[in-house]
Design an enzyme around this catalytic site. Sequence first.
Site, PDB file in Angstrom:
ATOM      1  N   HIS A 105       0.810  -1.205   0.000  1.00 56.02           N
ATOM      2  CA  HIS A 105       0.000   0.000   0.000  1.00 56.02           C
ATOM      3  C   HIS A 105       0.852   1.269   0.000  1.00 56.02           C
ATOM      4  CE1 HIS A 105      -4.122   0.932  -0.222  1.00 56.02           C
ATOM      5  NE2 HIS A 105      -4.375   1.235   1.037  1.00 56.02           N
ATOM      6  N   ASN A 152      -6.665   6.662   3.884  1.00 62.64           N
ATOM      7  CA  ASN A 152      -8.072   6.966   3.629  1.00 62.64           C
ATOM      8  C   ASN A 152      -8.436   8.436   3.809  1.00 62.64           C
ATOM      9  OD1 ASN A 152      -8.201   4.238   3.226  1.00 62.64           O
ATOM     10  ND2 ASN A 152      -9.568   3.794   4.942  1.00 62.64           N
ATOM     11  N   ASN A 198      -9.357   3.948  -1.754  1.00 62.92           N
ATOM     12  CA  ASN A 198      -9.858   4.900  -0.763  1.00 62.92           C
ATOM     13  C   ASN A 198      -9.036   6.176  -0.665  1.00 62.92           C
ATOM     14  OD1 ASN A 198     -12.089   3.357  -0.013  1.00 62.92           O
ATOM     15  ND2 ASN A 198     -10.908   2.197   1.509  1.00 62.92           N
TER      16      ASN A 198
END
Length: 281
Positions: A105, A152, A198
């Site tokens: 990520h 996010n 997100n």
Amino acid sequence: MPPCLVTHHLSSSPLFFHHLRPFSTITTSCFSFPSFKTLSIPTLNQTRLLPPRKSKRMTQVVDFSSSGLSPGGGGDDDGTEKISKKPWLIVGLGNPGRKYNGTRHNVGFEMVDKIAEAEGISMNGALFKALFGKGFIGDVPVILSKPQTFMNLSGESVGPMVSYYKIPLKQVLLIYDDMDLPFAKLRLLPKGGHGGHNGMRSVIDRLKGSRDFPRLRIGIGRPPGIMDPVNFVLRPFTRQEREELDFTFENGLEALRILLTEGFNKSATFVNSVKSLEELR
């Protein structure tokens, strides 16, 4: 019978001024003729050199502030014509904290770190909930940013920074991971949606729903079997994957340089034609 004083200084001539050391004054005695007047040749100290002609020159002024000179605006008293040039904002998405270092990520963070290292840009600034650095790629001014809001909430950093620096959205590049691309594959797009990411969803929301900004996606592949995607994106890379990813970062750096100096189309052509390390084996 008074002597006639003749002085001669070669260095008073512009042709010799920069090339010859001064000679001593030469004094000669001569006979005085009634019809002649005393000849006086000025020395260097008596010669008034004309100042160089002032030429109007143009310098590039990087507008790293929230407001600056408009393009083509204003000139200075010294004849300098200034042109304001907005920087590019290059944002890598990821999660802050040691536990997330080296995970899938966070490839956006790693790509920005690669750019900073290659271009000699120090990432020691902190502004708008981000670590950032200012510098140049070629002669193009850039701001590199790594939001520290957690993935996010990335828009809470990106939105205010874009607004403060008044950066056109076409000069805001987002770099992030994409599970829909094969591992270590790059994809450069001029605009688009969030694709379920997100971090990108947050950025688009804070840019008032605008999707008209370029993005560089870095493939991390799909999770194996029935693995939860949330767990997958937080997994570290294997040794072989790390080797492939480092190769991809090199291609990403070259793609960015082309984007900033030659334009989007040439950069997209490069990205679409370049092969991953796995494909080259």
